[in-house]
Motif scaffolding. Structure first.
Motif, PDB file in Angstrom:
ATOM      1  N   PHE A  63       5.892   2.841   3.464  1.00 54.96           N
ATOM      2  CA  PHE A  63       5.854   1.794   2.442  1.00 54.96           C
ATOM      3  C   PHE A  63       7.239   1.604   1.847  1.00 54.96           C
ATOM      4  N   ILE A 115      -1.583  -1.088  -3.586  1.00 57.59           N
ATOM      5  CA  ILE A 115      -2.053  -0.698  -2.251  1.00 57.59           C
ATOM      6  C   ILE A 115      -3.190   0.290  -2.431  1.00 57.59           C
ATOM      7  N   LEU A 142       4.592  -5.808   6.115  1.00 61.73           N
ATOM      8  CA  LEU A 142       3.598  -4.931   5.495  1.00 61.73           C
ATOM      9  C   LEU A 142       2.289  -5.687   5.263  1.00 61.73           C
TER      10      LEU A 142
END
Length: 172
Positions: free
Chosen positions: A37, A135, A164
């Motif tokens: 991430f 997330i 992403l």
């Protein structure tokens, strides 16, 4: 007598196979996701100096162990620092805050604590992107996946790469 011996051996074998309920079997995968991430999220300039801080709220010893291994890497030029806190009141400036399932009830307190900061909040309980996480990890078809909230990421002044978004199973 022979049957008793077999039962005793079976009981010893089964007790040795018992899995610690606190052990997170997906800890390594989650640590890899958290590290990745960092490659697809852009933080404001004041978050690009010093350590890249990943904080875990609550118990998750297996994840912390995996994150400590990741801490040997860097995010850009920033060394990774892994921290663990037992309550939101102990939170300090972090790039990523991960909340294990067991800490999900503390999400509102975490959001209030980091209000106005640029922190990526990652959770792992269904519905938490609707409550403020950017997330959320989920398990689907026995695979570790994640859903992403674009509006929550923007609220924390984070820029998410389109790559992403493409990897997320659900974008809100």
């Amino acid at each position: 007598m022979k049957h008793l011996a077999l039962i005793a051996v079976a009981l010893v074998f089964l007790s040795a196979q018992r899995i610690d309920p606190k052990e997170d079997t997906n800890a390594k995968i989650k640590a890899v996701y958290l590290y990745n991430f960092s490659k697809y999220v852009e933080w404001p300039e004041d978050y690009k100096n010093g350590n890249f801080v990943v904080t875990v709220v609550g118990p998750s010893s297996s994840l912390l162990s995996e994150l400590d291994k990741m801490a040997q890497k860097k995010v850009g030029t920033q060394p990774i620092a892994v921290k663990s806190v037992s309550s939101p009141s102990a939170l300090e400036k972090s790039n990523i805050i991960f909340m294990p399932f067991e800490s999900s009830a503390l999400l509102t307190d975490v959001i209030n604590k980091v209000k106005g900061q640029s922190t990526l909040i990652v959770t792992e309980k269904a519905g938490l992107t609707k409550q403020g996480s950017a997330i959320n990890f989920i398990i689907k078809d026995n695979k570790q996946l994640f859903e992403l909230s674009k509006s929550n990421a923007e609220r924390y002044k984070l820029k998410i790469s389109s790559n992403l978004y493409a990897l997320a199973i659900k974008v809100e």
